[in-house]
Design a protein around this motif. Structure first.
Motif, PDB file in Angstrom:
ATOM      1  N   LEU A 143      -1.968  -3.043  16.604  1.00  0.00           N
ATOM      2  CA  LEU A 143      -2.658  -3.489  15.398  1.00  0.00           C
ATOM      3  C   LEU A 143      -3.581  -2.396  14.868  1.00  0.00           C
ATOM      4  O   LEU A 143      -3.625  -2.133  13.672  1.00  0.00           O
ATOM      5  N   PHE A 144      -4.295  -1.745  15.777  1.00  0.00           N
ATOM      6  CA  PHE A 144      -5.171  -0.650  15.385  1.00  0.00           C
ATOM      7  C   PHE A 144      -4.372   0.468  14.720  1.00  0.00           C
ATOM      8  O   PHE A 144      -4.735   0.962  13.662  1.00  0.00           O
ATOM      9  N   ARG A 145      -3.283   0.864  15.336  1.00  0.00           N
ATOM     10  CA  ARG A 145      -2.450   1.943  14.778  1.00  0.00           C
ATOM     11  C   ARG A 145      -1.881   1.548  13.419  1.00  0.00           C
ATOM     12  O   ARG A 145      -1.814   2.358  12.505  1.00  0.00           O
ATOM     13  N   PHE A 146      -1.472   0.307  13.281  1.00  0.00           N
ATOM     14  CA  PHE A 146      -0.947  -0.192  12.009  1.00  0.00           C
ATOM     15  C   PHE A 146      -2.007  -0.074  10.906  1.00  0.00           C
ATOM     16  O   PHE A 146      -1.742   0.438   9.825  1.00  0.00           O
ATOM     17  N   HIS A 147      -3.211  -0.555  11.196  1.00  0.00           N
ATOM     18  CA  HIS A 147      -4.279  -0.514  10.196  1.00  0.00           C
ATOM     19  C   HIS A 147      -4.756   0.911   9.938  1.00  0.00           C
ATOM     20  O   HIS A 147      -5.096   1.266   8.811  1.00  0.00           O
ATOM     21  N   LEU A 148      -4.777   1.739  10.962  1.00  0.00           N
ATOM     22  CA  LEU A 148      -5.168   3.134  10.800  1.00  0.00           C
ATOM     23  C   LEU A 148      -4.202   3.853   9.867  1.00  0.00           C
ATOM     24  O   LEU A 148      -4.621   4.571   8.952  1.00  0.00           O
ATOM     25  N   LYS A 149      -2.917   3.630  10.089  1.00  0.00           N
ATOM     26  CA  LYS A 149      -1.902   4.239   9.226  1.00  0.00           C
ATOM     27  C   LYS A 149      -2.050   3.738   7.788  1.00  0.00           C
ATOM     28  O   LYS A 149      -1.976   4.518   6.838  1.00  0.00           O
ATOM     29  N   GLY A 150      -2.278   2.437   7.628  1.00  0.00           N
ATOM     30  CA  GLY A 150      -2.460   1.868   6.295  1.00  0.00           C
ATOM     31  C   GLY A 150      -3.696   2.412   5.603  1.00  0.00           C
ATOM     32  O   GLY A 150      -3.654   2.768   4.419  1.00  0.00           O
ATOM     33  N   LEU A 151      -4.804   2.501   6.329  1.00  0.00           N
ATOM     34  CA  LEU A 151      -6.040   3.025   5.759  1.00  0.00           C
ATOM     35  C   LEU A 151      -5.878   4.479   5.356  1.00  0.00           C
ATOM     36  O   LEU A 151      -6.330   4.901   4.291  1.00  0.00           O
ATOM     37  N   HIS A 152      -5.197   5.242   6.194  1.00  0.00           N
ATOM     38  CA  HIS A 152      -4.945   6.649   5.875  1.00  0.00           C
ATOM     39  C   HIS A 152      -4.127   6.753   4.595  1.00  0.00           C
ATOM     40  O   HIS A 152      -4.422   7.578   3.719  1.00  0.00           O
ATOM     41  N   GLY A 153      -3.126   5.902   4.445  1.00  0.00           N
ATOM     42  CA  GLY A 153      -2.301   5.898   3.234  1.00  0.00           C
ATOM     43  C   GLY A 153      -3.092   5.524   1.992  1.00  0.00           C
ATOM     44  O   GLY A 153      -2.945   6.146   0.932  1.00  0.00           O
ATOM     45  N   VAL A 154      -3.936   4.513   2.113  1.00  0.00           N
ATOM     46  CA  VAL A 154      -4.771   4.083   0.984  1.00  0.00           C
ATOM     47  C   VAL A 154      -5.729   5.201   0.580  1.00  0.00           C
ATOM     48  O   VAL A 154      -5.874   5.522  -0.609  1.00  0.00           O
ATOM     49  N   LEU A 155      -6.381   5.815   1.560  1.00  0.00           N
ATOM     50  CA  LEU A 155      -7.323   6.893   1.259  1.00  0.00           C
ATOM     51  C   LEU A 155      -6.620   8.077   0.597  1.00  0.00           C
ATOM     52  O   LEU A 155      -7.162   8.687  -0.328  1.00  0.00           O
ATOM     53  N   SER A 156      -5.424   8.392   1.048  1.00  0.00           N
ATOM     54  CA  SER A 156      -4.673   9.500   0.439  1.00  0.00           C
ATOM     55  C   SER A 156      -4.350   9.188  -1.017  1.00  0.00           C
ATOM     56  O   SER A 156      -4.496  10.047  -1.894  1.00  0.00           O
ATOM     57  N   LYS A 157      -3.934   7.961  -1.283  1.00  0.00           N
ATOM     58  CA  LYS A 157      -3.605   7.578  -2.658  1.00  0.00           C
ATOM     59  C   LYS A 157      -4.862   7.565  -3.541  1.00  0.00           C
ATOM     60  O   LYS A 157      -4.834   8.039  -4.676  1.00  0.00           O
ATOM     61  N   LEU A 158      -5.962   7.037  -3.025  1.00  0.00           N
ATOM     62  CA  LEU A 158      -7.210   7.014  -3.796  1.00  0.00           C
ATOM     63  C   LEU A 158      -7.716   8.433  -4.068  1.00  0.00           C
ATOM     64  O   LEU A 158      -8.234   8.721  -5.151  1.00  0.00           O
ATOM     65  N   THR A 159      -7.569   9.338  -3.094  1.00  0.00           N
ATOM     66  CA  THR A 159      -7.968  10.730  -3.281  1.00  0.00           C
ATOM     67  C   THR A 159      -7.146  11.352  -4.396  1.00  0.00           C
ATOM     68  O   THR A 159      -7.687  12.031  -5.277  1.00  0.00           O
TER      69      THR A 159
END
Length: 160
Positions: free
Chosen positions: A123-139
């Motif tokens: 679950l942690f890895r899933f959310h970490l990957k998702g958060l990383h993706g969101v941050l990349s898109k927002l950047t």
């Protein structure tokens, strides 16, 4: 070789993604001297289609550049200082969700504890990957907005 492995790992770290996003929004904030100039500036055609697609990280109601600007700044502020008002509501919803899950989950034996640990790691890895993706898109969106603002006021080639 060790340096190359470390730089690749650091490039993909959550802290690096967060710093990149915050840096992009800070740059956007310093570049956009008159935010009101962004009002009623439409998004590019591709962006308009993207706004209504599922998984878009900015609200559908924010369809002009000013809306993106204010929302990106709000996300940065929440990330830097925390979202105190929303934190209580999120904790309450999380607690209700956990209580509902516990009520429907049958009690097991000792293997349940070890499988829960594995589930937490996944679950942690899933959310970490998702958060990383969101941050990349927002950047990317903050950088696009900065570039677009420069185009709107006629300084697109400056600082590049």
């Amino acid at each position: 070789m060790m340096q190359m492995v470390e730089s690749y790992t650091q490039k993909n770290s959550l802290l690096n993604a967060m710093n990149s996003f915050i840096g992009a929004v800070n740059n956007m904030d310093q570049t956009v001297m008159v935010p009101s100039l962004l009002r009623d500036v439409p998004l590019e055609h591709e962006r308009e289609q993207e706004v209504s697609s599922p998984g878009n990280y900015l609200r559908d109601a924010e369809v002009d550049m000013f809306g993106y600007y204010t929302q990106l700044k709000a996300i940065r502020n929440d990330m830097q200082w925390g979202a105190l008002g929303r934190a209580d509501e999120l904790r309450r919803k999380e607690k209700e969700s956990l209580q509902a899950q516990e009520a429907t989950t049958p009690r097991g034996n000792d293997n349940e504890a070890s499988s829960e640990e594995v589930d937490l790691e996944q679950l942690f890895r899933f959310h970490l990957k998702g958060l990383h993706g969101v941050l990349s898109k927002l950047t990317h969106q903050a950088n696009d907005l900065t570039h677009r603002y420069k185009q709107e006021i006629g300084i697109a080639g400056w600082g590049q």
